[in-house]
Scaffold this motif. Structure first.
Motif, mmCIF file in Angstrom:
data_model
loop_
_atom_site.group_PDB
_atom_site.id
_atom_site.type_symbol
_atom_site.label_atom_id
_atom_site.label_comp_id
_atom_site.label_asym_id
_atom_site.label_seq_id
_atom_site.Cartn_x
_atom_site.Cartn_y
_atom_site.Cartn_z
ATOM 1 N N LEU A 17 0.951 -1.218 -0.113
ATOM 2 C CA LEU A 17 0.138 0.197 -0.097
ATOM 3 C C LEU A 17 0.793 1.301 -0.070
ATOM 4 O O LEU A 17 1.844 1.274 0.620
ATOM 5 N N ARG A 18 0.551 2.093 -0.911
ATOM 6 C CA ARG A 18 1.133 3.452 -0.904
ATOM 7 C C ARG A 18 0.020 4.454 -0.856
ATOM 8 O O ARG A 18 -0.940 4.645 -1.596
ATOM 9 N N ILE A 19 0.376 5.656 0.047
ATOM 10 C CA ILE A 19 -0.541 6.499 0.233
ATOM 11 C C ILE A 19 -0.530 7.450 -1.028
ATOM 12 O O ILE A 19 0.433 7.895 -1.474
ATOM 13 N N CYS A 37 -5.110 4.799 -0.840
ATOM 14 C CA CYS A 37 -3.716 4.351 -1.304
ATOM 15 C C CYS A 37 -3.806 3.410 -2.486
ATOM 16 O O CYS A 37 -5.000 2.980 -2.945
#
Ligand code: IMP
Ligand code: MG
Length: 175
Positions: free
Chosen positions: A4-6, A168
Motif C-alpha cells: 500500500l502506498r498513500i 492508497c
C-alpha cells in the motif's frame, strides 16, 4: 503480500470533502436534497460529506454488482438493491466513490432518471478520467487520479481495505 502506498492523505480528503459540501450547500440553498449512496464504496464519503452539508438532507442507498473480486470491470451492471423511496420531484445527488469506465453510473443514472427527479447531480470523490468509455461526467468531483487501483476511504479490493483512512494505491502481486 499487498503493498500500500498513500496517494491522497486523510487531511487532503477532509479538506476536499468540506469544499464539495460547501458548494452543494450553496448550489441548493433553501432546498432539500436526497443523497443516494452507492453501496458499499460510497458509505464513508457520504457520511463525511453529509455532515458538512447545511441543508435539509435525507439519505437513500442503491447497490449494484459490477466488479466482483477482480480489478477488471465485468462489463455488466446488475441492480442488487433499489432505492427505498421514489425520487420524483426531488433534488437527487448520487454519491459515488469513484468514476472509472462510467458503466456503473450510466446504469444508475438511467434508473434514477426514470423517477423524474427535479434535479440529478453526481458527486464522485475520485475520477479516473483516462479510463472513461461512457459519456458521463461528475458534477462534483474530489480528485482526478491516474489509472491505478486504489483502496481505502470506502474503496475495496475483494471487500478489504475499506476502513483505511487514506486513499492508497494497491500494488498486489496477486493482481
Ligand atoms: P465503472 O463502472 O467502471 O465506472 O466502475 C465504478 C466502480 O468500480 C466503482 O463504484 C468502484 O466500486 C469500482 N472501482 C473502479 N476503480 C476502482 C479502484 O481503483 N479501486 C476500487 N474500486 C474501483
Ligand atoms: Mg466497489
Amino acid at each position: 503480500m499487498d503493498k500500500l502506498r498513500i496517494l491522497i492523505p486523510r487531511e487532503q480528503i477532509a479538506a476536499k470533502v468540506a469544499e464539495l459540501a460547501a458548494r452543494i450547500t450553496a448550489d441548493f440553498a433553501g432546498e432539500s436534497v436526497v443523497l443516494i449512496g452507492v453501496l458499499k464504496g460510497a458509505t464513508i464519503f457520504l457520511a463525511d460529506l453529509a455532515r458538512q452539508i447545511q441543508l435539509d438532507t435525507t439519505f437513500d442507498f442503491i447497490a449494484v454488482a459490477s466488479y466482483g473480486n477482480a480489478k477488471q470491470h465485468s462489463g455488466e451492471v446488475r441492480l442488487v438493491k433499489d432505492v427505498d423511496h421514489s425520487m420524483e420531484g426531488k433534488n437527487v445527488i448520487l454519491v459515488e466513490d469513484i468514476l472509472d469506465t462510467g458503466l456503473t453510473l450510466t446504469y444508475i443514472r438511467s434508473l434514477l432518471q426514470a423517477h423524474q427527479p427535479k434535479c440529478f447531480k453526481i458527486a464522485a470523490l475520485l475520477d479516473k478520467v483516462s479510463r472513461r468509455t461512457e459519456p458521463i461526467q461528475p458534477d462534483y468531483v474530489g480528485f482526478e487520479i491516474p489509472d491505478e487501483f486504489v483502496v481505502g476511504y470506502g474503496l475495496d479490493f475483494a471487500e478489504r481495505y475499506r476502513n483505511l483512512p487514506d486513499i492508497c494505491v494497491l500494488d498486489s502481486e496477486r493482481a
